[in-house]
Design a protein around this motif. Structure first.
Motif, PDB file in Angstrom:
ATOM      1  N   VAL A  39      -8.319 100.309  45.960  1.00 18.08           N
ATOM      2  CA  VAL A  39      -9.307 101.115  46.669  1.00 18.08           C
ATOM      3  C   VAL A  39      -9.564 100.520  48.051  1.00 18.08           C
ATOM      4  CG1 VAL A  39     -10.412 101.949  44.562  1.00 18.08           C
ATOM      5  CG2 VAL A  39     -11.229  99.831  45.629  1.00 18.08           C
ATOM      6  N   GLU A  40      -9.981 101.370  48.971  1.00 14.29           N
ATOM      7  CA  GLU A  40     -10.213 100.926  50.344  1.00 14.29           C
ATOM      8  C   GLU A  40     -11.409  99.986  50.449  1.00 14.29           C
ATOM      9  OE1 GLU A  40      -8.464 101.374  53.084  1.00 14.29           O
ATOM     10  OE2 GLU A  40      -6.908 102.495  52.011  1.00 14.29           O
ATOM     11  N   ASN A  41     -12.446 100.214  49.641  1.00 13.88           N
ATOM     12  CA  ASN A  41     -13.677  99.429  49.777  1.00 13.88           C
ATOM     13  C   ASN A  41     -13.678  98.172  48.916  1.00 13.88           C
ATOM     14  OD1 ASN A  41     -13.866 100.946  47.377  1.00 13.88           O
ATOM     15  ND2 ASN A  41     -16.111 100.900  47.418  1.00 13.88           N
ATOM     16  N   ARG A  42     -12.497  97.638  48.624  1.00 11.87           N
ATOM     17  CA  ARG A  42     -12.402  96.414  47.831  1.00 11.87           C
ATOM     18  C   ARG A  42     -12.882  95.217  48.643  1.00 11.87           C
ATOM     19  NH1 ARG A  42      -7.495  97.835  49.795  1.00 11.87           N
ATOM     20  NH2 ARG A  42      -6.200  96.228  50.797  1.00 11.87           N
ATOM     21  N   SER A  43     -13.243  94.148  47.941  1.00 11.13           N
ATOM     22  CA  SER A  43     -13.719  92.924  48.596  1.00 11.13           C
ATOM     23  C   SER A  43     -12.619  91.896  48.802  1.00 11.13           C
ATOM     24  CB  SER A  43     -14.843  92.293  47.766  1.00 11.13           C
ATOM     25  OG  SER A  43     -15.956  93.149  47.703  1.00 11.13           O
ATOM     26  N   PHE A  44     -11.474  92.084  48.158  1.00 12.52           N
ATOM     27  CA  PHE A  44     -10.359  91.150  48.284  1.00 12.52           C
ATOM     28  C   PHE A  44      -9.071  91.891  47.954  1.00 12.52           C
ATOM     29  CE2 PHE A  44     -12.094  90.898  44.016  1.00 12.52           C
ATOM     30  CZ  PHE A  44     -10.975  91.015  43.206  1.00 12.52           C
ATOM     31  N   THR A  45      -7.951  91.291  48.315  1.00 12.57           N
ATOM     32  CA  THR A  45      -6.643  91.865  48.013  1.00 12.57           C
ATOM     33  C   THR A  45      -5.856  90.868  47.175  1.00 12.57           C
ATOM     34  OG1 THR A  45      -6.607  93.153  50.060  1.00 12.57           O
ATOM     35  CG2 THR A  45      -4.490  92.758  48.972  1.00 12.57           C
ATOM     36  N   PRO A  46      -5.701  91.142  45.891  1.00 15.99           N
ATOM     37  CA  PRO A  46      -4.982  90.199  45.035  1.00 15.99           C
ATOM     38  C   PRO A  46      -3.478  90.421  45.091  1.00 15.99           C
ATOM     39  CG  PRO A  46      -5.803  92.006  43.719  1.00 15.99           C
ATOM     40  CD  PRO A  46      -6.253  92.277  45.135  1.00 15.99           C
ATOM     41  N   ILE A  63      -2.146  81.805  22.383  1.00 21.78           N
ATOM     42  CA  ILE A  63      -3.080  82.904  22.146  1.00 21.78           C
ATOM     43  C   ILE A  63      -2.298  84.191  21.901  1.00 21.78           C
ATOM     44  CG2 ILE A  63      -4.789  84.391  23.287  1.00 21.78           C
ATOM     45  CD1 ILE A  63      -6.065  81.917  24.410  1.00 21.78           C
ATOM     46  N   GLU A  64      -2.666  84.914  20.844  1.00 23.93           N
ATOM     47  CA  GLU A  64      -1.891  86.071  20.401  1.00 23.93           C
ATOM     48  C   GLU A  64      -2.506  87.414  20.769  1.00 23.93           C
ATOM     49  OE1 GLU A  64      -0.693  85.787  16.251  1.00 23.93           O
ATOM     50  OE2 GLU A  64      -1.043  83.630  16.315  1.00 23.93           O
ATOM     51  N   ARG A  65      -3.809  87.458  21.008  1.00 26.41           N
ATOM     52  CA  ARG A  65      -4.473  88.715  21.345  1.00 26.41           C
ATOM     53  C   ARG A  65      -5.095  88.627  22.730  1.00 26.41           C
ATOM     54  NH1 ARG A  65      -7.564  90.129  15.600  1.00 26.41           N
ATOM     55  NH2 ARG A  65      -5.777  91.173  14.605  1.00 26.41           N
ATOM     56  N   MET A  66      -5.343  89.797  23.328  1.00 21.27           N
ATOM     57  CA  MET A  66      -5.797  89.801  24.715  1.00 21.27           C
ATOM     58  C   MET A  66      -6.602  91.052  25.027  1.00 21.27           C
ATOM     59  SD  MET A  66      -1.898  90.498  25.434  1.00 21.27           S
ATOM     60  CE  MET A  66      -1.762  89.564  23.912  1.00 21.27           C
ATOM     61  N   VAL A  67      -7.483  90.930  26.022  1.00 22.31           N
ATOM     62  CA  VAL A  67      -8.261  92.061  26.523  1.00 22.31           C
ATOM     63  C   VAL A  67      -8.056  92.134  28.027  1.00 22.31           C
ATOM     64  CG1 VAL A  67     -10.545  93.090  26.780  1.00 22.31           C
ATOM     65  CG2 VAL A  67      -9.976  91.816  24.689  1.00 22.31           C
ATOM     66  N   VAL A  68      -7.557  93.280  28.490  1.00 21.79           N
ATOM     67  CA  VAL A  68      -7.332  93.508  29.915  1.00 21.79           C
ATOM     68  C   VAL A  68      -8.543  94.243  30.477  1.00 21.79           C
ATOM     69  CG1 VAL A  68      -5.832  94.547  31.648  1.00 21.79           C
ATOM     70  CG2 VAL A  68      -4.852  93.641  29.524  1.00 21.79           C
ATOM     71  N   VAL A  69      -9.174  93.654  31.474  1.00 19.23           N
ATOM     72  CA  VAL A  69     -10.409  94.188  32.049  1.00 19.23           C
ATOM     73  C   VAL A  69     -10.105  94.822  33.405  1.00 19.23           C
ATOM     74  CG1 VAL A  69     -12.718  93.580  32.883  1.00 19.23           C
ATOM     75  CG2 VAL A  69     -11.788  92.465  30.835  1.00 19.23           C
ATOM     76  N   GLN A  70     -10.622  96.024  33.611  1.00 23.43           N
ATOM     77  CA  GLN A  70     -10.415  96.725  34.873  1.00 23.43           C
ATOM     78  C   GLN A  70     -10.960  95.901  36.036  1.00 23.43           C
ATOM     79  OE1 GLN A  70      -8.791  99.353  35.599  1.00 23.43           O
ATOM     80  NE2 GLN A  70      -9.723 100.551  37.234  1.00 23.43           N
ATOM     81  N   PRO A  71     -10.116  95.557  37.021  1.00 23.53           N
ATOM     82  CA  PRO A  71     -10.612  94.810  38.179  1.00 23.53           C
ATOM     83  C   PRO A  71     -11.266  95.748  39.192  1.00 23.53           C
ATOM     84  CG  PRO A  71      -8.252  95.144  38.372  1.00 23.53           C
ATOM     85  CD  PRO A  71      -8.663  95.764  37.067  1.00 23.53           C
ATOM     86  N   SER A  72     -12.172  95.205  39.974  1.00 21.42           N
ATOM     87  CA  SER A  72     -12.903  96.033  40.936  1.00 21.42           C
ATOM     88  C   SER A  72     -11.980  96.687  41.956  1.00 21.42           C
ATOM     89  CB  SER A  72     -13.956  95.178  41.655  1.00 21.42           C
ATOM     90  OG  SER A  72     -13.341  94.131  42.396  1.00 21.42           O
ATOM     91  N   VAL A  73     -10.829  96.075  42.242  1.00 21.93           N
ATOM     92  CA  VAL A  73      -9.943  96.602  43.287  1.00 21.93           C
ATOM     93  C   VAL A  73      -9.334  97.949  42.922  1.00 21.93           C
ATOM     94  CG1 VAL A  73      -9.394  94.355  44.270  1.00 21.93           C
ATOM     95  CG2 VAL A  73      -7.986  95.260  42.400  1.00 21.93           C
ATOM     96  N   TYR A  74      -9.427  98.354  41.647  1.00 17.46           N
ATOM     97  CA  TYR A  74      -8.920  99.664  41.239  1.00 17.46           C
ATOM     98  C   TYR A  74     -10.022 100.709  41.108  1.00 17.46           C
ATOM     99  CZ  TYR A  74      -4.213  97.886  40.332  1.00 17.46           C
ATOM    100  OH  TYR A  74      -2.954  97.349  40.471  1.00 17.46           O
ATOM    101  N   GLY A  75     -11.275 100.313  41.291  1.00 21.11           N
ATOM    102  CA  GLY A  75     -12.345 101.282  41.145  1.00 21.11           C
ATOM    103  C   GLY A  75     -12.279 101.956  39.782  1.00 21.11           C
TER     104      GLY A  75
END
Length: 286
Positions: A39-46, A63-75
């Motif tokens: 997104v344009e209004n992101r605070s950083f560019t990873p 570690i066998e299991r995982m949770v993927v969390v939406q980052p702010s850069v994708y809105g």
């Protein structure tokens, strides 16, 4: 905007035996930007952080299991997170999306079918939804059995915590509520978060190197983490925060971060509860 640094290429193993089906409850998958633009209004560019690189890191940790969390850069564009869950495998992966109050039932059902189990409110960086939408979003996601994960500035909590008490869903306090490591025992925000956790409805994520005031090796975070573990071990989960976006200076080693959990939780049974049993309940692993 200059890209921030990427994660370490190698990860050292932890110093304790990780139980089977342990779960990393906080990570982000990013890129390629040509396919999944920020997104344009992101605070950083990873930089890119691929499922393959993530799995290599988890393999080093055991570690066998995982949770993927939406980052702010994708809105609110949840394609990358939903796709990542599919690439990692819905048998071992879950996701946390970011939706607005206008999301419809069909989209929520599709995301739930894709392995998404929660939505996120983050206002510590650009790209996240307005907290004004919190009650409306909570009503929507309650219909699919989701919870809400929150990461907001400390000065926001006095207005938000009373709202959380009225929501029809559970809330996860990301990054231990963003509390500073040196928070005093009588801090009113800490006290209110602990009281909410005492209700047995809400959760706290032990993902705490960002809470440190002294930096590496983050030992100053131990008293804060132990407050939560000793008070509500049945409401704690843990996450790496890989790939550690927008970090300046020394990039964390996830093996060292897992060893921190060993310091916070020396009891093996309690550690299994936090790494295996609690995530299985919260994210509805089969």
């Amino acid at each position: 905007m200059e890209p921030c640094q990427g994660p370490r290429e190698t990860t050292r193993p932890p110093s304790f035996a990780v139980p089977p089906l342990a779960c990393d409850c906080h990570s982000h998958i990013l890129g390629p930007v040509e396919r999944y633009p920020y997104v344009e209004n992101r605070s950083f560019t990873p930089p890119d952080a691929s499922p393959q690189a993530y799995l290599a890191m988890l393999g080093a940790l055991g570690i066998e299991r995982m949770v993927v969390v939406q980052p702010s850069v994708y809105g609110a564009d949840n394609r990358r997170t939903a796709d990542a869950v599919g690439e990692l495998g819905v048998g071992r992966a879950r996701g946390v999306a970011m939706v607005g109050q206008n999301v419809d039932a069909a989209e929520l059902r599709a995301l739930d079918d894709a392995g998404i189990r929660a939505t996120r409110f983050i206002t510590t960086a650009g790209g996240g939804p307005s907290l004004d939408n919190l009650p409306g979003v909570a009503r929507k996601v309650a219909e699919v059995g989701w919870h809400i994960e929150m990461y907001v500035p400390l000065d926001t909590w006095p207005k938000v915590l009373p709202v959380i008490e009225t929501l029809p869903v559970s809330v996860v306090f990301d990054h231990m509520g963003g509390l500073k490591a040196d928070v005093p025992d009588d801090d009113p925000i800490l006290g209110q978060i602990l009281r909410l956790l005492d209700t047995g409805r809400h959760w706290v994520k032990l993902c705490g190197y960002r809470n440190s005031q002294t930096g590496y090796p983050y030992g100053d975070v131990t008293p804060l983490a132990r407050r939560f573990v000793e008070r509500v071990p049945e409401r704690c989960v843990w996450g790496t925060d890989w790939p550690h976006t927008a970090i300046k200076g020394r990039m964390p080693d996830d093996g060292e971060l897992l060893d921190l959990l060993g310091e916070w939780v020396p009891d093996v049974d309690t550690r299994k509860r936090i790494l295996v049993d609690n995530p299985a309940r919260l994210y509805r692993f089969a």
